[in-house]
Design a protein around this motif. Sequence first.
Motif, PDB file in Angstrom:
ATOM      1  N   PHE A 248       0.819  -1.249  -0.113  1.00  7.94           N
ATOM      2  CA  PHE A 248      -0.007   0.099   0.048  1.00  7.94           C
ATOM      3  C   PHE A 248       0.830   1.214   0.076  1.00  7.94           C
ATOM      4  N   ARG A 249       0.328   2.115  -0.759  1.00  7.45           N
ATOM      5  CA  ARG A 249       0.845   3.583  -0.638  1.00  7.45           C
ATOM      6  C   ARG A 249      -0.267   4.622  -0.321  1.00  7.45           C
ATOM      7  N   ASP A 250       0.304   5.731   0.302  1.00  9.11           N
ATOM      8  CA  ASP A 250      -0.820   6.659   0.658  1.00  9.11           C
ATOM      9  C   ASP A 250      -1.828   7.198  -0.325  1.00  9.11           C
ATOM     10  N   ASP A 251      -1.319   7.076  -1.845  1.00  7.58           N
ATOM     11  CA  ASP A 251      -2.188   7.717  -2.580  1.00  7.58           C
ATOM     12  C   ASP A 251      -3.158   6.450  -3.070  1.00  7.58           C
ATOM     13  N   ASP A 252      -3.270   5.529  -2.271  1.00  8.69           N
ATOM     14  CA  ASP A 252      -4.111   4.050  -2.778  1.00  8.69           C
ATOM     15  C   ASP A 252      -5.148   4.447  -1.816  1.00  8.69           C
ATOM     16  N   ALA A 253      -5.285   5.379  -0.630  1.00  4.03           N
ATOM     17  CA  ALA A 253      -6.103   5.279   0.287  1.00  4.03           C
ATOM     18  C   ALA A 253      -7.753   5.232  -0.268  1.00  4.03           C
ATOM     19  N   GLU A 254      -7.895   6.156  -1.241  1.00  2.00           N
ATOM     20  CA  GLU A 254      -9.332   6.667  -1.439  1.00  2.00           C
ATOM     21  C   GLU A 254      -9.719   5.202  -2.360  1.00  2.00           C
ATOM     22  N   ALA A 255      -8.898   4.647  -3.418  1.00  2.00           N
ATOM     23  CA  ALA A 255      -9.383   3.553  -4.042  1.00  2.00           C
ATOM     24  C   ALA A 255      -9.553   2.190  -3.116  1.00  2.00           C
ATOM     25  N   VAL A 256      -8.820   2.124  -1.936  1.00  2.00           N
ATOM     26  CA  VAL A 256      -9.036   1.054  -0.815  1.00  2.00           C
ATOM     27  C   VAL A 256     -10.558   1.219  -0.290  1.00  2.00           C
ATOM     28  N   LYS A 257     -10.740   2.496   0.204  1.00  2.00           N
ATOM     29  CA  LYS A 257     -12.032   2.744   0.739  1.00  2.00           C
ATOM     30  C   LYS A 257     -13.107   2.380   0.025  1.00  2.00           C
ATOM     31  N   GLU A 258     -13.034   2.904  -1.465  1.00  2.00           N
ATOM     32  CA  GLU A 258     -14.002   2.472  -2.550  1.00  2.00           C
ATOM     33  C   GLU A 258     -14.357   0.800  -2.577  1.00  2.00           C
ATOM     34  N   ILE A 259     -13.019   0.147  -2.796  1.00  2.00           N
ATOM     35  CA  ILE A 259     -13.291  -1.123  -2.882  1.00  2.00           C
ATOM     36  C   ILE A 259     -14.229  -2.023  -1.747  1.00  2.00           C
ATOM     37  N   PHE A 260     -13.683  -1.430  -0.435  1.00  2.00           N
ATOM     38  CA  PHE A 260     -14.251  -2.002   0.599  1.00  2.00           C
ATOM     39  C   PHE A 260     -15.807  -1.896   0.689  1.00  2.00           C
ATOM     40  N   THR A 261     -16.092  -0.480   0.631  1.00  2.00           N
ATOM     41  CA  THR A 261     -17.567   0.120   0.822  1.00  2.00           C
ATOM     42  C   THR A 261     -18.377  -0.736  -0.153  1.00  2.00           C
ATOM     43  N   LEU A 262     -17.844  -0.959  -1.507  1.00  2.00           N
ATOM     44  CA  LEU A 262     -18.483  -1.507  -2.486  1.00  2.00           C
ATOM     45  C   LEU A 262     -18.684  -2.908  -2.205  1.00  2.00           C
TER      46      LEU A 262
ATOM     47  N   GLY B 210      -0.426   3.882   9.397  1.00  2.43           N
ATOM     48  CA  GLY B 210      -0.292   3.851  10.961  1.00  2.43           C
ATOM     49  C   GLY B 210      -0.715   2.416  11.413  1.00  2.43           C
ATOM     50  N   VAL B 211      -1.495   1.739  10.827  1.00  2.48           N
ATOM     51  CA  VAL B 211      -2.108   0.603  11.373  1.00  2.48           C
ATOM     52  C   VAL B 211      -1.398  -0.614  10.876  1.00  2.48           C
ATOM     53  N   TYR B 212      -1.084  -0.527   9.384  1.00  2.33           N
ATOM     54  CA  TYR B 212      -0.486  -1.764   9.025  1.00  2.33           C
ATOM     55  C   TYR B 212       0.797  -1.911   8.286  1.00  2.33           C
ATOM     56  N   MET B 213       1.204  -0.767   8.241  1.00  2.86           N
ATOM     57  CA  MET B 213       2.452  -0.463   7.612  1.00  2.86           C
ATOM     58  C   MET B 213       3.671  -0.163   8.218  1.00  2.86           C
ATOM     59  N   ARG B 214       3.538   0.391   9.525  1.00  2.00           N
ATOM     60  CA  ARG B 214       4.877   0.598  10.554  1.00  2.00           C
ATOM     61  C   ARG B 214       5.217  -0.608  11.262  1.00  2.00           C
ATOM     62  N   ALA B 215       4.462  -1.616  11.580  1.00  2.00           N
ATOM     63  CA  ALA B 215       4.701  -2.448  12.441  1.00  2.00           C
ATOM     64  C   ALA B 215       5.437  -3.576  11.537  1.00  2.00           C
ATOM     65  N   ARG B 216       6.572  -4.398  11.994  1.00  2.00           N
ATOM     66  CA  ARG B 216       7.377  -5.482  11.443  1.00  2.00           C
ATOM     67  C   ARG B 216       6.094  -6.534  10.962  1.00  2.00           C
ATOM     68  N   ASP B 217       5.366  -6.919  11.798  1.00  2.00           N
ATOM     69  CA  ASP B 217       4.532  -7.931  11.739  1.00  2.00           C
ATOM     70  C   ASP B 217       2.858  -7.670  11.226  1.00  2.00           C
ATOM     71  N   SER B 218       2.951  -6.685  10.465  1.00  2.00           N
ATOM     72  CA  SER B 218       1.599  -6.002   9.757  1.00  2.00           C
ATOM     73  C   SER B 218       1.818  -5.657   8.626  1.00  2.00           C
ATOM     74  N   CYS B 219       1.051  -5.637   7.517  1.00  2.00           N
ATOM     75  CA  CYS B 219       1.208  -5.072   6.172  1.00  2.00           C
ATOM     76  C   CYS B 219      -0.032  -4.985   5.361  1.00  2.00           C
ATOM     77  N   PHE B 220      -0.496  -4.127   4.530  1.00  2.00           N
ATOM     78  CA  PHE B 220      -1.415  -3.956   3.506  1.00  2.00           C
ATOM     79  C   PHE B 220      -0.915  -4.077   2.056  1.00  2.00           C
ATOM     80  N   TRP B 221      -1.717  -4.910   1.355  1.00  2.00           N
ATOM     81  CA  TRP B 221      -1.417  -4.932  -0.350  1.00  2.00           C
ATOM     82  C   TRP B 221      -2.566  -4.325  -0.965  1.00  2.00           C
ATOM     83  N   VAL B 222      -2.044  -4.107  -2.048  1.00  2.00           N
ATOM     84  CA  VAL B 222      -3.173  -3.658  -2.999  1.00  2.00           C
ATOM     85  C   VAL B 222      -2.780  -4.586  -4.381  1.00  2.00           C
ATOM     86  N   ALA B 223      -3.924  -4.942  -5.168  1.00  2.00           N
ATOM     87  CA  ALA B 223      -3.731  -5.659  -6.449  1.00  2.00           C
ATOM     88  C   ALA B 223      -4.073  -4.588  -7.444  1.00  2.00           C
TER      89      ALA B 223
END
Length: 224
Positions: free
Chosen positions: A9-23, A99-112
């Motif tokens: 994940f990159r910060d500029d993906d945020a709106e697309a991620v929220k849209e995919i989740f909501t839909l 903050g939730v997923y990308m800063r800690a070693r054992d968490s991550c967020f990916w996009v396709a």
Amino acid sequence: MAAVQIRRFRDDDAEAVKEIFTLGMSEHVPSSFLHLLKQPPTQMLLMCVFCALMTSSRSFLLPVLAVTLLLAGARQLVAYIFNSYIDASLRMDLNDIGGVYMRARDSCFWVAEVDGRVVGTAACLPNQDAPACLELKRMSVRRSHRGAGIATALCRTVADFTRDRGYAAVVLFTSVVQTDAQRLYERLGYEKTREFVVPELAAKITNFTLFEYRLDLQKGGKSE
């Protein structure tokens, strides 16, 4: 379909991620309403209301109207449950993915990504109840890109990350109405370990059940 790129994940993906989740979450409202209608208490209530009004009013129109209003109210209740969950998620972890997923070693967020467009998401972080496991979260793929193996690729990315971090298993939660997700996870080697009704009152009324799945990485999982 063009090649799919799974990336962090990159910060500029945020709106697309929220849209995919909501839909994606909104798609479950019709199936959840149908699930509610299949519950014996719901059918009993509708039948009792119809028969009582039919007997007392000696009119066919009044009980039909009453049942129709009850059905409309039930549909609104289901929509309210999902909208409340969507709003809460957008205010919490999806409002600060970095903050939730990308800063800690054992968490991550990916996009396709396909042709520069974000079409799917997945994330993981340590499971609070099972310290030896990471929990797969926020799995969703745009309807227009389903059936192309994107969800499978995201699941494998999470499994590989979990294995690389030295965890024993991946766990996840999905609902009774998400039958496509259940089939996907089972095909990938996940085993259902628990089912329970969501504790919130509205969910208890609708008998909305969640399933917990686990992929034991020491068993390897299935590749197809």
